[in-house]
Enzyme design. Structure first.
Site, PDB file in Angstrom:
ATOM      1  N   CYS A  99       0.658  -1.292  -0.096  1.00 50.09           N
ATOM      2  CA  CYS A  99       0.077  -0.030  -0.054  1.00 50.09           C
ATOM      3  C   CYS A  99       0.773   1.383   0.227  1.00 50.09           C
ATOM      4  O   CYS A  99       1.328   1.699   0.952  1.00 50.09           O
ATOM      5  CB  CYS A  99      -1.044  -0.106   1.113  1.00 50.09           C
ATOM      6  SG  CYS A  99      -1.846   1.442   1.289  1.00 50.09           S
ATOM      7  N   CYS A 102      -0.255   4.105   2.223  1.00 49.12           N
ATOM      8  CA  CYS A 102      -0.266   3.867   3.713  1.00 49.12           C
ATOM      9  C   CYS A 102       1.170   3.959   4.087  1.00 49.12           C
ATOM     10  O   CYS A 102       1.310   4.644   5.190  1.00 49.12           O
ATOM     11  CB  CYS A 102      -0.530   2.347   3.920  1.00 49.12           C
ATOM     12  SG  CYS A 102      -2.417   1.794   3.579  1.00 49.12           S
ATOM     13  N   ASP A 103       1.971   3.438   3.376  1.00 50.23           N
ATOM     14  CA  ASP A 103       3.479   3.578   3.732  1.00 50.23           C
ATOM     15  C   ASP A 103       4.556   4.362   2.977  1.00 50.23           C
ATOM     16  O   ASP A 103       5.710   4.737   3.306  1.00 50.23           O
ATOM     17  CB  ASP A 103       3.820   1.935   3.668  1.00 50.23           C
ATOM     18  CG  ASP A 103       3.147   1.170   4.468  1.00 50.23           C
ATOM     19  OD1 ASP A 103       2.524   1.628   5.836  1.00 50.23           O
ATOM     20  OD2 ASP A 103       2.984   0.074   4.190  1.00 50.23           O
TER      21      ASP A 103
END
Length: 306
Positions: free
Chosen positions: A135, A138-139
């Site tokens: 992701c 997300c990261d």
């Protein structure tokens, strides 16, 4: 529980939320049971720029709008739960949660979505969360100023590679074929980005590091030659696995675990429909999931009224 819903929707991604909007607006008592965060894979998308009628937005914001719409029409939503069993035969369908709660309905729309497909190579499990991610939204921030690899050649891989360049110093796309499966616009955006490089006809073979990922090995498929590459992180976008393990033996699936449906989203059981990334189909986009959810809801409405 005494209440019997007209429709229970298993899954709260784009397909499930759309089905919830249509069903509740048709004045059917509707319940969405969702195992994770509302929005499914959609919320992991940093930018959605091809949703008709909507200018650039994030998957998170689009999911929030869909949820608000569904609830405004009276759709009930229960999230962060785990479905234990599906009992879908007969006129009254039953879904039982792991905590023992049971919900009943006259029809069911299955929309459990999918999850990122792992590469299943040495080191992948070990370095999940310590260098390997599925992701970018997300990261991506954790890799500011660093060098990363993106695995894949579809729309998600190329679009997320471009998104990662706002954080990473360098992004290398590794793809197994000599051409991409993504739309030409996504390919053009990646090729025009000076931070992105390409390694084609190659596959990763292993991950290694000391506590955190710092190296990968890869094979050039035409020649069979292997090489290693120092890297700070790897983002994997190699397709999706349908979340249908709990439906094996309950509903008809294909060899990949995808639910078989007809053009009306009808499954092998009367009163049971399916939509979104969990079904057998070629294209997986937010717009196609929305279309599936629309058709499934209209078909469920027709089934209930007949």
């Amino acid at each position: 529980m005494d209440e019997i819903f007209d429709v229970i929707i298993a899954g709260g991604g784009a397909a499930g939320l759309t089905a919830g909007i249509y069903s509740s607006r048709a004045r059917l008592s509707t319940l969405i049971l969702n195992e994770g965060a509302i929005g499914g894979q959609m919320v992991l998308t940093d930018e959605i720029a091809n949703y008709p009628g909507v200018e650039k937005t994030s998957g998170y914001l689009l999911a929030g709008t869909m949820k608000k719409q569904a609830k405004a029409f009276g759709c009930k939503i229960k999230s962060n739960l785990k479905i234990k069993t599906y009992n879908l035969d007969g006129g009254t369908k039953r879904i039982v949660l792991e905590d023992g709660r049971e919900f009943r309905s006259r029809s069911v729309i299955l929309a459990p979505g999918g999850r990122p497909r792992p590469l299943q190579i040495p080191g992948e499990e070990q370095f999940k969360g310590t260098g390997i991610s599925y992701c970018a939204t997300c990261d991506g921030e954790f890799f500011t100023g660093k060098e990363v690899i993106v695995v894949g050649g579809g729309n998600s891989a190329l679009e997320e590679a471009v998104a990662l360049t706002s954080h990473a110093e360098k992004v290398t796309i590794v793809h197994q074929f000599d051409h991409f499966q993504a739309f030409q616009h996504a390919v053009d955006q990646a090729e025009m980005n000076s931070k992105i490089e390409f390694i084609m006809e190659s596959e990763l073979r292993s991950f290694s590091g000391n506590g955190v990922l710092n190296e990968v090995s890869m094979e050039h498929l035409p020649s069979g030659k292997t090489s290693s590459m120092k890297i700070d992180g790897v983002f994997i976008f190699a397709g999706y696995v349908p979340n249908t393990a709990d439906l094996k033996g309950v509903i008809e699936l294909n060899e990949r675990g995808e639910i078989l449906v007809d053009q009306d989203m009808k499954t092998s059981l009367p009163g049971v429909f399916a939509a979104g990334d969990c079904i057998q189909k070629k294209h997986r986009q937010v717009t196609t999931a929305v279309a599936d959810g629309t058709i499934a809801s209209l078909s469920a409405t027709e089934y209930l009224r007949s």
